[in-house]
Enzyme design. Structure first.
Site, PDB file in Angstrom:
ATOM      1  N   ASP A  80     -41.474 -12.347 -31.154  1.00 10.81           N
ATOM      2  CA  ASP A  80     -41.709 -11.304 -32.163  1.00 10.81           C
ATOM      3  C   ASP A  80     -43.056 -11.622 -32.791  1.00 10.81           C
ATOM      4  O   ASP A  80     -43.656 -12.674 -32.520  1.00 10.81           O
ATOM      5  CB  ASP A  80     -40.592 -11.296 -33.231  1.00 10.81           C
ATOM      6  CG  ASP A  80     -40.338  -9.886 -33.759  1.00 10.81           C
ATOM      7  OD1 ASP A  80     -41.294  -9.261 -34.248  1.00 10.81           O
ATOM      8  OD2 ASP A  80     -39.184  -9.409 -33.670  1.00 10.81           O
ATOM      9  N   HIS A 100     -42.943  -4.935 -31.221  1.00 13.27           N
ATOM     10  CA  HIS A 100     -42.726  -6.249 -31.844  1.00 13.27           C
ATOM     11  C   HIS A 100     -43.511  -7.323 -31.084  1.00 13.27           C
ATOM     12  O   HIS A 100     -43.008  -8.434 -30.884  1.00 13.27           O
ATOM     13  CB  HIS A 100     -41.233  -6.604 -31.868  1.00 13.27           C
ATOM     14  CG  HIS A 100     -40.479  -5.933 -32.972  1.00 13.27           C
ATOM     15  ND1 HIS A 100     -40.470  -6.398 -34.272  1.00 13.27           N
ATOM     16  CD2 HIS A 100     -39.722  -4.808 -32.991  1.00 13.27           C
ATOM     17  CE1 HIS A 100     -39.718  -5.603 -35.029  1.00 13.27           C
ATOM     18  NE2 HIS A 100     -39.259  -4.625 -34.273  1.00 13.27           N
ATOM     19  N   ASP A 116     -36.797  -2.147 -29.413  1.00 10.84           N
ATOM     20  CA  ASP A 116     -36.632  -1.518 -30.721  1.00 10.84           C
ATOM     21  C   ASP A 116     -37.964  -1.247 -31.421  1.00 10.84           C
ATOM     22  O   ASP A 116     -38.957  -1.926 -31.198  1.00 10.84           O
ATOM     23  CB  ASP A 116     -35.765  -2.404 -31.630  1.00 10.84           C
ATOM     24  CG  ASP A 116     -36.326  -3.806 -31.799  1.00 10.84           C
ATOM     25  OD1 ASP A 116     -36.862  -4.349 -30.808  1.00 10.84           O
ATOM     26  OD2 ASP A 116     -36.254  -4.353 -32.908  1.00 10.84           O
ATOM     27  N   GLU A 117     -37.918  -0.248 -32.264  1.00 13.23           N
ATOM     28  CA  GLU A 117     -38.924   0.007 -33.300  1.00 13.23           C
ATOM     29  C   GLU A 117     -40.365   0.107 -32.809  1.00 13.23           C
ATOM     30  O   GLU A 117     -41.281  -0.375 -33.477  1.00 13.23           O
ATOM     31  CB  GLU A 117     -38.809  -1.058 -34.401  1.00 13.23           C
ATOM     32  CG  GLU A 117     -37.447  -1.037 -35.067  1.00 13.23           C
ATOM     33  CD  GLU A 117     -37.308  -2.019 -36.225  1.00 13.23           C
ATOM     34  OE1 GLU A 117     -36.869  -1.584 -37.283  1.00 13.23           O
ATOM     35  OE2 GLU A 117     -37.611  -3.212 -36.051  1.00 13.23           O
ATOM     36  N   GLU A 153     -36.272 -13.236 -41.344  1.00 15.00           N
ATOM     37  CA  GLU A 153     -37.473 -13.057 -42.176  1.00 15.00           C
ATOM     38  C   GLU A 153     -37.371 -13.836 -43.482  1.00 15.00           C
ATOM     39  O   GLU A 153     -38.344 -14.428 -43.948  1.00 15.00           O
ATOM     40  CB  GLU A 153     -37.696 -11.575 -42.508  1.00 15.00           C
ATOM     41  CG  GLU A 153     -38.227 -10.743 -41.370  1.00 15.00           C
ATOM     42  CD  GLU A 153     -37.129 -10.092 -40.545  1.00 15.00           C
ATOM     43  OE1 GLU A 153     -35.985 -10.602 -40.558  1.00 15.00           O
ATOM     44  OE2 GLU A 153     -37.405  -9.084 -39.871  1.00 15.00           O
TER      45      GLU A 153
HETATM   46  C1  ACM Z   1     -33.479  -4.651 -35.018  1.00 16.58           C
HETATM   47  O1  ACM Z   1     -32.868  -4.988 -36.040  1.00 16.58           O
HETATM   48  N1  ACM Z   1     -34.734  -4.233 -35.104  1.00 16.58           N
HETATM   49  C2  ACM Z   1     -32.867  -4.695 -33.719  1.00 16.58           C
END
Ligand code: ACM
Length: 686
Positions: free
Chosen positions: A190, A267, A322-323, A466
């Site tokens: 990430d 990411h 994701d994202e 985080e």
């Molecule tokens: C996630 O929480 N972005 C998978």
């Protein structure tokens, strides 16, 4: 400490049911077994008790080694034994058990016998036995027949945002295996750091694994810069290939499969700073998304995945998904050319192109693709399994299309949220997920048919890190919530009971502490926000509410709609609990309540919450006014409030008190300089 300590006198209690032979079972085993039939009497282990493992060689050696490290001091033998023995026996068939992970544990005054059709089943029988032995080394006579509800029972550790070393991860394997979890999903890559050695791309670990600032939060808020390995104050780390081999082998000894996650197409800031030519703009520090138009991206991803597959025997490789921001793809020449050439109508389909292509690659190497639910966007790859995290919709959609799904919805499975009153806890990302809520989760959505439900492969807890900088803090976030998740994943719904589980979890917390873990202090749990447990009453309950122009609530945070602010339902510790109404449009809230008749009023007030990470702020101005005709309003109070950013979750009541008589009440609140959301739960009128 290799194995969990079994605490004296706390793991088993028996209640006599009348004067018959049978006893009411109150076994303190987590997850609660399917069927427990206890009789009077015990088997006592002593220093001459035999251990006979009768299983194919690999499992035999694994289980003997495991038992040698357990607190039971048994004498291993290869000879068939009956008396004073713990017999662990693999069999071809087991009546009443359909899952290969199931087992039958039989205790007589003479011996303990665990039978299963696989090594995993034997291992789970052993975990039950270990949890049953009391301080006098006794096990109650009886039979336990047990098997899991779901084949996939997982935990995800995020080792990118903060790095956790191999020994720490192994320590967690010890504990989660004890509660019969069988998957460890490692979020290895990430923006905050790449964590796995890849021979072909040394910059991933010489550079992309290191950053400024030891905490993610400082790094995130201060330029997000990477550093060279060994540079002064470089924070980070990575697993060498040797570490990974050790991890995988250790997990295998505990019947746990390690699933690696390599994030793509998003990411990936750390990769695209180390290798900027793989981004659309070729500039370091500018992009999170790989360039999908560039063949070099596929060369890179396939090379990385090839090395990853060499290390991880897992059937699944998690590719993130994701994202993605997808913004640079819209203007990138190569991405646009790819879209044209492949007939892709939008950037969702471009993302899908990458996922499909990676799936073909993984399938060709005998592996399956697993990804977050965004992989549904633009069309799901033919054999993919979906990890449903943005609620359950992704899982439902995948299953209805004939795919497997693993359920990890944020509301029940994100262990990065607070597990108790936020002001009693170290800073977390937000939310509120107490033990009871994890426990209440049913991974099978009601809308599925029986056949569709079979495609729900299982459930997983996700520990994004985080706000979790230390090993002790991470353990506090895992335990005891993972015990609830373990029971969700393993136990039959008919066997679940929160009061009973809570009592077992309290004991388990003490056991974990005695074994050197740092669980949350469950016995001193505060619980939800005062008032959130039952409806309140006040003068405005059920009255008609209208919202002013440009001041509608945000549909995703409606708290039930127009009546939410006068329904007597008080919000809990998180704005995500469907009890808080959110306002973001035009930065204001403007609500009028019609009391139906002129009413004597002495108090008008509303609570607001602030949690700065997700940009939820207090109002900087509140105006409370009244009217008799609903047109001309008289201001009762104007409150100016300086909004100050902090690390906490805070609640403030903005209210007027006095004497007034009116039919209409108007409550206005405005956001300050930081914008973001306003959240309130109830306008209380007295
Ligand atoms: C996630 O929480 N972005 C998978």
């Amino acid at each position: 400490m290799k194995k969990l300590i079994i605490l004296a006198g706390v793991t088993l209690s028996l209640l006599f049911a009348g004067c018959g032979e049978k006893q009411k079972e109150t076994l303190s085993v987590i997850p609660v077994p399917l069927q427990v039939d206890l009789q009077k009497g015990t088997f006592r282990l002593n220093d001459q008790t035999w251990l006979w493992v009768d299983a194919p060689q690999q499992d035999r050696m694994r289980l003997e080694d495991y038992m040698a490290g357990s607190p039971l001091l048994l004498v291993s033998t290869l000879e068939e034994v009956e008396d004073n023995a713990v017999i662990i026996q693999q069999v071809d068939q087991l009546p009443g058990v359909t899952s290969p992970e199931g087992y039958v544990l039989t205790v007589t005054p003479k011996n303990v016998k665990i039978q299963a059709t696989s090594g995993a089943g034997l291992f789970y029988g052993i975990q039950t036995l270990l949890q049953m032995v009391n301080d006098k080394n006794e096990v109650p006579v009886g039979t336990i027949t047990d098997e899991p509800r779901f084949a996939y029972r997982g935990i995800m550790l995020d080792v990118s945002r903060h790095f956790f070393d191999l020994d720490f991860v192994k320590k967690q394997i010890d504990a989660v295996a004890y509660y019969k979890l069988n998957r460890l999903h490692m979020h290895l890559t990430d923006a905050a750091g790449w964590r796995i050695e890849i021979d072909k791309y040394p910059r991933l670990t010489e550079f992309a694994a290191w950053r400024e600032f030891p905490t993610w939060k400082e790094w995130w808020n201060n330029g997000r810069k990477y550093k060279e390995e060994g540079e002064k104050d470089a924070y980070g780390g990575y697993y060498t290939k040797e570490d990974i081999r050790e991890l995988v082998a250790y997990a295998q000894e505990h019947y746990i499969t390690v699933i690696p996650e390599i994030e793509m197409p998003a990411h990936s800031e750390e990769v695209l700073t180390a290798y900027p030519e793989l981004s659309c703009t070729h500039e370091p520090y500018k992009q999170a998304d790989f360039c999908i138009g560039n063949e070099k991206t596929f060369e890179f991803l396939e090379n990385v995945l090839t090395e990853v597959m060499e290390l991880f025997p897992s059937e699944y490789i998690h590719i993130g998904g994701d994202e993605a921001g997808k913004a640079s793809w819209k203007t990138c020449k190569l991405c646009q050319a790819r879209m044209k050439k492949e007939g892709l109508k939008d950037v969702n389909e471009l993302q899908s192109y990458l996922i499909h292509r990676i799936e073909v690659f993984l399938n060709a190497h005998g592996r399956k693709l697993l990804g977050w639910d965004e992989i549904l966007e633009g069309g799901l790859a033919p054999n993919a399994t979906v990890m449903s995290w943005r609620g359950t919709e992704g899982g439902i959609k995948a299953v209805k299309a004939g795919h497997r799904a693993i359920m990890t919805p944020g509301e029940f499975c994100y262990f990065d949220s607070y597990q108790d009153a936020p002001d009693s806890q170290p800073e977390a990302i937000g939310g509120y997920l107490p033990l009871s809520k994890v426990y209440s989760y049913n991974p099978i959505p009601e809308s599925l048919s029986a056949d569709e439900a079979k495609l729900i492969y299982g459930v997983q807890a996700n520990l994004f890190a985080e706000y979790i900088p230390t090993p002790e803090h991470l353990e506090m976030m895992i335990y005891p919530r993972i015990l609830a998740l373990a029971e969700v994943g393993w136990s039959a719904p008919s066997r679940k009971d929160y009061t009973d589980f809570h009592a077992r979890a309290l004991k388990a917390v003490e056991e974990l502490k005695a074994s050197g873990y740092h669980p949350f202090d469950l016995k001193n749990e505060i619980g939800n926000r005062p008032g959130a447990d039952k409806p309140i009453t006040h003068l405005a309950i059920g009255k008609k509410v209208t919202y002013g122009p440009d001041a509608a609530y945000y549909p995703g945070y409606s708290a039930g709609g127009d009546s939410a602010l006068v329904d007597g339902i008080v919000g809990g510790w998180t704005y995500g609990d469907k009890r808080w109404q959110g306002f973001i449009d035009k930065k204001r809230m403007d609500v009028t309540i019609d009391m139906e008749t002129e009413t004597e009023i002495h108090f008008i007030g509303a609570d607001f919450m602030q949690v700065c990470g997700p940009e939820v702020f207090m109002p900087n101005e509140v105006i409370i006014s009244v009217s008799n005709d609903g047109k001309e309003f008289t201001e009762l109070k104007r409150i100016e409030h300086k909004v100050v950013k902090d690390d906490k979750v805070t609640f403030t009541n903005f209210a007027w008190e006095g004497d007034a008589k009116a039919r209409y009440i108007r409550y206005q609140a405005t956001s300050g300089e930081f914008g973001g959301f306003l959240f309130t739960d109830e306008i209380v009128v007295k």
